[in-house]
Design a protein around this motif. Structure first.
Motif, PDB file in Angstrom:
ATOM      1  N   SER A   1     -16.726 -32.876 -19.866  1.00  0.00           N
ATOM      2  CA  SER A   1     -17.120 -31.549 -19.420  1.00  0.00           C
ATOM      3  C   SER A   1     -16.349 -30.501 -20.199  1.00  0.00           C
ATOM      4  O   SER A   1     -15.227 -30.754 -20.644  1.00  0.00           O
TER       5      SER A   1
ATOM      6  N   GLY B   1     -21.351 -33.206 -15.548  1.00  0.00           N
ATOM      7  CA  GLY B   1     -20.361 -32.396 -16.259  1.00  0.00           C
ATOM      8  C   GLY B   1     -21.050 -31.185 -16.846  1.00  0.00           C
ATOM      9  O   GLY B   1     -22.263 -31.007 -16.702  1.00  0.00           O
TER      10      GLY B   1
ATOM     11  N   ARG C   1     -26.768 -39.435 -13.288  1.00  0.00           N
ATOM     12  CA  ARG C   1     -25.957 -38.451 -14.022  1.00  0.00           C
ATOM     13  C   ARG C   1     -26.842 -37.246 -14.328  1.00  0.00           C
ATOM     14  O   ARG C   1     -28.002 -37.413 -14.729  1.00  0.00           O
TER      15      ARG C   1
ATOM     16  N   LEU D   1     -23.378 -37.603 -10.674  1.00  0.00           N
ATOM     17  CA  LEU D   1     -22.227 -37.306 -11.521  1.00  0.00           C
ATOM     18  C   LEU D   1     -22.669 -36.243 -12.515  1.00  0.00           C
ATOM     19  O   LEU D   1     -23.710 -36.398 -13.154  1.00  0.00           O
TER      20      LEU D   1
ATOM     21  N   ASN E   1     -26.985 -33.051 -16.031  1.00  0.00           N
ATOM     22  CA  ASN E   1     -26.330 -32.001 -16.828  1.00  0.00           C
ATOM     23  C   ASN E   1     -27.190 -30.751 -16.738  1.00  0.00           C
ATOM     24  O   ASN E   1     -28.248 -30.665 -17.350  1.00  0.00           O
TER      25      ASN E   1
ATOM     26  N   MET F   1     -17.639 -39.560 -18.113  1.00  0.00           N
ATOM     27  CA  MET F   1     -18.052 -38.169 -17.884  1.00  0.00           C
ATOM     28  C   MET F   1     -17.169 -37.236 -18.689  1.00  0.00           C
ATOM     29  O   MET F   1     -15.949 -37.389 -18.720  1.00  0.00           O
TER      30      MET F   1
END
Ligand code: SAT
Ligand code: MN
Length: 612
Positions: free
Chosen positions: A449, A422, A500, A420, A502, A447
């Motif tokens: 973004s 963002g 997750r 996952l 990023n 989440m």
């Protein structure tokens, strides 16, 4: 798991023999000059492309530099998805959820009846029978789109399997989704006078309406992407998510890829990222570490279901790519650049004097004499980009050199990990592994973004985009989280791990902390070693994070602070984050699964201990 032939009760009434009757009824409503049934053939594609070149909708690109490729320039007001004009018309308002704009179905029908009456006067009505997933596959679904846009007809034939065989399936009793689209600009007025066409017809008013109970889609006024190619976001996500909820499977905004390690171990990863946050780049990654291989299975949508072996399986229902051009370049995504070397329709990119395409981030300097996406000579001094930030390429999956051989396997592939991600310039660290499935669902539900140019709104503004489905879930997102929790219960010990990521965190000077693209394989490498039980992880308040020594940064000398910043947890920033998370979750009222409130509390307790 239901199959195509087990029609849900609500749509069974549409029946098998009703397709021709429906087309006849629609013809009487829309009043087109002629009707063309599309069969997805090469001959028909050629014909439609030639017609669009004649009408000025498409500009042929250089046969030498970009064979079989074309440029479309949209109306400047029709360049992206319109979330503010996208409606879920469920019988009960509560079923649409706070994530959707609800319209009372009979009121919407009355408006559509009015808008669509005679809307195709003077135009051709294209009938597109299409399949999402291999035609006749056990998880595949079929639909029929009507459109008066040849651009949409050709795009749909790239993005889906358009085929006369779909008509056979419908005639044999398969359930199907009707989807009606018009650009909203008739070529004959009420008095019978002809109106001159324009290269990109559309209407100031736009409506993208979904009826989840009767599984119908109606779209008016836009010719662009997700507003008009109804098989994609409208069917394969919004309507399919509602079908999946009723049948126990999930339609997700996820790429799908197979990653093979130097030791020859293959893993399948399904990854949710919001629009224009690098799904195509991840799916086509050219790994920077030696010996790794990434095979593309899909770049936007994955249908997830529990397979006969009790594992989670994922299938890409699409047959093409509708990717963001700006930022796609020879160094950032060489595989995509090879994919779009030929037989590609580009929309809203810039045109070079020698008949090729150009955009910001392609990796070569802008040539002299560039024509911008509006068709004007480009003047860099004016500061506006040459290509629209949401400029796109439409190309068949089969053009992708890293496409997996079994990309159209009817059941898809078993999933080993769910990722996952963002776009967050702060707060969210490089990689976190969920402690367990429930924690993973919390990570998905919370989440967030920064907005991109893929839809209207202020670019850069942070918003929640749970599971990257905020604009695409055809029902209440709180129920979507409940479906995810239930799926975890059904999968039990066979459930994939959830992570997750990023890639987009920046330092105080605005510099990206992580190089991204092919370097993301270093993070994937850690995930896969976690799956194999080969490396421990550190417990952090946010979940499990890599030990510094386990993240392979060889040949990538990054300052230690960068690594810490990427992993670091700023308790004050996270406390503020929990406040907005609480507000976000509260917005879903009583439908919010208690498990998520529990996870929020756990996060807050963790932060409290962290500072003590
Ligand atoms: O919805 S589109 O297909 O136009 C693109 C996207 O937002 O992912
Ligand atoms: Mn998308």
């Amino acid at each position: 798991m239901s199959t195509l032939l087990e029609a849900p009760a609500v749509t069974a009434s549409r029946g098998s023999a009703s397709l021709h009757a429906w087309v006849a009824r629609m013809r009487a409503l829309l009043l087109p000059e002629r009707v063309v049934w599309c069969d997805g053939s090469e001959a028909q594609r050629e014909l439609l492309l030639a017609e669009m070149v004649d009408s000025g909708t498409l500009l042929p690109l250089s046969e030498e530099l970009r064979p079989g490729s074309f440029l479309a320039r949209s109306d400047p007001d029709d360049v992206a998805r319109l979330e503010s004009r996208t409606f879920i018309c469920s019988a009960r308002e509560a079923d649409a959820g706070p994530n959707n704009i609800w319209r009372e179905p009979s009121l919407m029908r009355a408006e559509l009846d009015e808008r669509f009456a005679g809307v195709m006067r003077g135009r051709t009505l294209y009938v597109l029978p299409f399949s999402m997933g291999p035609v006749g596959g056990p998880l595949s679904r079929v639909g029929v789109q009507l459109t008066d846009s040849p651009y949409v007809a050709v795009s749909t034939a790239v993005m889906t399997r358009v085929s006369a065989e779909v008509v056979d399936l419908i005639e044999a009793g398969a359930d199907w989704v009707p989807a009606v689209h018009s650009v909203g600009m008739p070529l004959v007025d009420e008095r019978g006078r002809r109106i001159a066409d324009v290269p990109w017809p559309c209407n100031e008013t736009k409506i993208i309406a979904h009826f989840p109970e009767t599984r119908e889609i109606w779209s008016y006024g836009s010719g662009y992407g997700g507003n008009a190619i109804l098989a994609k976001k409208c069917f394969a996500l919004r309507i399919a998510s509602a079908i999946g909820r009723d049948e126990g499977w999930l339609a997700e905004h996820m790429l799908l890829t197979r990653i093979t390690s130097p030791e020859g171990r293959s893993f399948h990863v399904a990854a949710a990222f919001p629009s224009a946050c690098g799904k195509t780049n991840f799916a086509m990654m050219q790994p920077s570490l030696p010996g790794w291989r990434v095979e593309m299975l899909g770049d936007d949508i994955t249908w997830l279901s529990r397979g006969p072996d009790g594992r989670l399986w994922g299938m890409n229902p699409e047959a093409g790519l509708f990717g963001v051009a700006p930022g796609t370049g020879h160094s950032t995504n060489p595989v995509a650049m090879r994919t779009i070397a030929q037989r590609t329709i580009f929309t809203n990119v810039a045109l070079t004097p020698d008949g090729d395409v150009w955009w910001e981030g392609i990796g070569t300097p802008a040539p002299e004499g560039l024509i911008d996406w509006r068709g004007e000579p480009w003047d860099p001094a004016r500061g506006a980009p040459a290509a629209h930030p949401n400029a796109r390429f439409t190309v068949a999956l089969e053009e992708c050199p890293s496409l997996a051989e079994d990309w159209d396997a009817p059941r898809g592939v078993p999933i080993d990990a769910i990722v996952l991600g963002g776009r967050r310039s702060d707060t969210v660290p490089l990689v976190t592994e969920a402690r367990d499935w429930q924690h993973g669902v919390f990570l998905g539900a919370t989440m967030s973004s920064q907005r991109t140019a893929a839809a209207e709104g202020t670019v850069g503004e942070v918003r929640f985009d749970p599971f990257a489905m905020q604009p695409f879930c055809g029902y209440d997102l709180a129920d979507h989280w409940t479906e995810w929790l239930r799926l975890g219960e059904r999968l039990g010990a066979r459930a994939p791990r959830i992570f997750r990521v990023n890639w987009f965190r920046r330092d105080a000077d605005g510099r990206f902390l992580w190089p991204g693209f092919g370097e993301n394989v270093r993070v994937v490498d850690w995930m896969l070693r976690r799956l194999g039980g080969e490396v421990p992880a550190s417990e952090s308040v946010l979940g499990l994070v890599p030990e510094r020594r386990d993240l392979d940064l060889e040949g990538r000398p990054l300052p230690a602070e960068d690594i810490e910043a990427r992993r670091g947890v700023d308790p004050d920033a996270w406390w503020r984050e929990t406040q907005v998370i609480e507000h976000h979750l509260d917005g879903y009222g009583l439908r919010l699964p208690a498990a998520l409130t529990e996870e929020l509390l756990r996060l807050r307790c963790g932060l409290w201990e962290h500072i003590r």
